[in-house]
Design a protein around this motif. Structure first.
Motif, short mmCIF file in Angstrom:
data_model
loop_
_atom_site.label_atom_id
_atom_site.label_comp_id
_atom_site.label_asym_id
_atom_site.label_seq_id
_atom_site.Cartn_x
_atom_site.Cartn_y
_atom_site.Cartn_z
N SER A 340 0.82 -1.22 0.00
CA SER A 340 0.00 0.00 0.00
C SER A 340 0.85 1.27 0.00
O SER A 340 0.41 2.32 -0.45
CB SER A 340 -0.93 0.00 1.22
OG SER A 340 -0.14 -0.07 2.39
N SER A 341 2.07 1.15 0.53
CA SER A 341 2.90 2.35 0.60
C SER A 341 3.78 2.54 -0.63
O SER A 341 4.43 3.58 -0.74
CB SER A 341 3.79 2.28 1.85
OG SER A 341 4.62 1.15 1.78
N LEU A 342 3.82 1.57 -1.50
CA LEU A 342 4.67 1.69 -2.69
C LEU A 342 3.96 2.51 -3.75
O LEU A 342 2.82 2.22 -4.15
CB LEU A 342 5.00 0.30 -3.23
CG LEU A 342 5.97 0.27 -4.40
CD1 LEU A 342 7.32 0.82 -3.99
CD2 LEU A 342 6.11 -1.16 -4.94
N TYR A 357 3.94 7.27 2.88
CA TYR A 357 3.58 6.78 4.21
C TYR A 357 3.02 7.95 5.02
O TYR A 357 3.68 8.98 5.19
CB TYR A 357 4.82 6.20 4.90
CG TYR A 357 4.53 5.63 6.27
CD1 TYR A 357 3.75 4.47 6.40
CD2 TYR A 357 5.02 6.25 7.41
CE1 TYR A 357 3.50 3.94 7.66
CE2 TYR A 357 4.76 5.72 8.66
CZ TYR A 357 4.01 4.56 8.79
OH TYR A 357 3.74 4.05 10.02
N ARG A 358 1.76 7.77 5.48
CA ARG A 358 1.05 8.81 6.23
C ARG A 358 1.02 10.12 5.45
O ARG A 358 1.26 11.21 6.00
CB ARG A 358 1.70 9.04 7.59
CG ARG A 358 1.50 7.85 8.52
CD ARG A 358 2.08 8.13 9.90
NE ARG A 358 1.84 7.00 10.79
CZ ARG A 358 2.28 6.93 12.03
NH1 ARG A 358 2.99 7.92 12.53
NH2 ARG A 358 2.02 5.88 12.77
N GLY A 359 0.78 10.00 4.16
CA GLY A 359 0.64 11.17 3.31
C GLY A 359 1.93 11.83 2.92
O GLY A 359 1.92 12.89 2.27
#
Ligand SMILES: Nc1ncnc2c1ncn2[C@@H]1O[C@H](COP(=O)(O)OP(=O)(O)OP(=O)(O)O)[C@@H](O)[C@H]1O
Length: 526
Positions: A340-342, A357-359
């Motif tokens: 999801s973070s890629l 990550y976290r926007g």
């Protein structure tokens, strides 16, 4: 009789003064000394006695008609009747007996006059002393100008001077009123004394006025100084506040500067540390190269050339010497599956990985990026030159780093059907060394679990070992009591690795069914 009246008058005046403390005639309570009042009355009486009317009355032995009292000190005459006990009737002629006693009466009057004159001289002397005392007071006031008590004293002395002036004026008038008397020396001296006293009194008044003027000037100066002092205090207070604000501002600037310097100092320390590590790595690399060169020369004997196969880089990696790629290389391998973070991937040498990550988007550039579909063979092909460099005297360390379940174990070991870096490296090394190799290969395998170092290839149960700093020039850290096994061939090596793997501590985690709960170090020494 006149003297009797004088005595009565004096007794009345003195009695009145003692009872009420003020003379009756002057009307200035407490300002004129009672002695002056008495003296004035006495002088008035003498003036009357020396007047033609008084002399006539004395010669006739009768009361003066109309009967008047001696003039008061202010010059007025009283219309009060004379005492009746004198018994004389106005206008009545003297008898023979009275005329016979006239010489005796005149002698008595003469003596009485002389006595009264002496009394007046005494009074004048007393006034003189009072004036001298006032002059002394004025002298003292000149030294202490400005004090409130001194001002009161000046006012009091001024009033006394006024009273004395009035008394002296009255005396002068009375003396003039006496007219030409017996040519005695005392009255002339008294007149001179009076003139002198008047002069001194005037001088005292002038001095008083001068002192008053000086006092006024000093009061004005005092007010000016007080105003200047107040203004100076206000200016000083404002300056202090302004400087305090400036110092606060400078202090805040210094604090910010100090924080910046601290940060810069930390950065410099990091740079120094990195530089030191880089130097140590370069030094170690140089030592390995020298050692390898010496070994190669010694194996060929003095004056001989290196064997054909050892003059260049090892076979299989032409032109890909590790020294050309730096001391530390970071490679990234992406595990299969979507993260999801890629965000994006640029595979290959110098590739990038962008995450969110976290926007927050972050982009990483690495020496090599392997995509999720990269095979074990592709990964090892990139690492093989570094592995084989140890045959030329280099110290090589390859380790994996990442979150649990990201494929560290898969990449390093791999399943038997698709082996990872370690089996392929061993295979490549043994193949490079050949059948008739000149190297001795030993293997050790340790596990770091819960901050304990355990020997995974120990003959008995795994024991906890101690880690120590090794002797100078022998490879830094050493594990005391660690087992080193000779590895004659690749098959033996695989068996030993399998044994060591089976001794590792593993457990399931939320992200990995067989998570390696420890760190394993496989050391192959040539
Ligand atoms: N490149 C890959 N291709 C196929 N499967 C993979 C790959 N990478 C990892 N896996 C699989 O993911 C799982 C976890 O991998 P692995 O055990 O190597 O993770 P790990 O980083 O060692 O975890 P841990 O730190 O917990 O020991 C394993 O089942 C492994 O087969």
């Amino acid at each position: 009789e006149a003297l009797l009246r004088l005595a009565e008058f004096l007794s009345v005046q003195l009695g009145a003064e003692e009872s009420c403390g003020s003379p009756a005639d002057l009307g200035q309570s407490g300002e004129v000394p009672p002695l002056l009042t008495v003296t004035s009355q006495l002088l008035a009486l003498l003036a009357w006695l020396r007047s033609p009317r008084g002399r006539q009355a004395l010669l006739q032995g009768t009361q003066p008609a109309p009967r008047v009292r001696p003039p008061t000190p202010d010059g007025s005459t009283s219309q009060e009747e004379s005492p009746s006990h004198l018994g004389a009737v106005p206008g009545e002629p003297l008898g023979d007996e009275a005329q016979g006693q006239q010489p005796l009466q005149l002698e008595d009057d003469q003596r009485e006059w002389q006595r009264l004159e002496q009394l007046i001289l005494g009074q004048l002397e007393e006034l003189k002393q009072q004036l001298e005392q006032q002059e002394e007071e004025l002298g003292r006031l000149r030294l202490g100008v400005g004090a409130t008590d001194s001002e009161k004293r000046v006012q009091h002395l001024t009033l006394e001077n006024e009273a004395l002036k009035q008394s002296l004026s009255l005396m002068r008038d009375l003396l003039l009123h006496w007219g030409p008397g017996p040519p005695t020396r005392a009255p002339q001296e008294e007149a001179e004394a009076l003139v002198e006293l008047q002069g001194r009194l005037q001088e005292a008044q002038d001095t008083t006025e001068a002192l008053r003027a000086q006092l006024g000037v000093q009061e004005v100066q005092l007010q000016g100084l007080q105003g200047a002092l107040q203004q100076l205090q206000q200016e000083t207070e404002q300056n202090c506040r302004r400087e305090l604000l400036q110092m606060h501002g400078q202090l805040a600037g210094l604090r910010a500067r100090m924080a910046s310097l601290r940060q810069g100092c930390g950065d410099l320390r990091g740079l120094v540390s990195t530089f030191t590590q880089s130097c140590q790595g370069s030094l170690s690399e140089a030592r390995g190269q020298v050692s390898w060169a010496l070994g190669a020369l010694s194996s060929g004997g003095p004056g001989t050339q290196l064997p054909e196969g050892q003059q260049g880089p090892p076979a299989g990696c032409p032109g890909r010497l590790p020294e050309l790629k730096g001391n530390i290389r970071v490679l990234c391998r992406l595990r299969p599956g979507t993260s999801s973070s890629l965000v994006s991937v640029e595979p290959g040498p110098g590739g990038t990985v962008t995450t969110c990550y976290r926007g927050r988007h972050r982009r990483f550039r690495l020496d090599w990026v392997f995509p999720p579909d990269a095979s074990q063979e592709e990964v090892f092909r990139e690492l093989e030159p570094a592995v084989l460099s140890c045959l030329r005297g280099y110290s090589v360390c390859i380790f994996t780093y990442g979150q649990t379940g990201t494929g560290k174990t898969y990449s390093m070991e791999g399943p038997p059907e698709d082996p990872g870096i370690v089996p392929r490296a061993l295979q490549s090394l043994f193949r490079e060394m050949g059948a008739g190799r000149q190297h001795r290969v030993t293997l050790s395998m340790v596990e770091i679990y819960n901050e304990a170092v355990r020997d995974l290839l120990a003959p008995g149960p795994p024991e906890r070992l101690a880690v120590r700093q090794g002797p100078e020039g022998q490879g830094g850290i050493q594990v005391a009591g660690l087992t080193h096994w000779d590895v004659p061939n690749l098959e033996t090596l695989h068996q030993m690795l399998k044994l060591g793997r089976s001794n590792r501590a593993t457990a399931a985690t939320a992200m990995n069914q067989r998570s390696s709960r420890s760190h394993a170090l496989v050391t192959l020494t040539l």
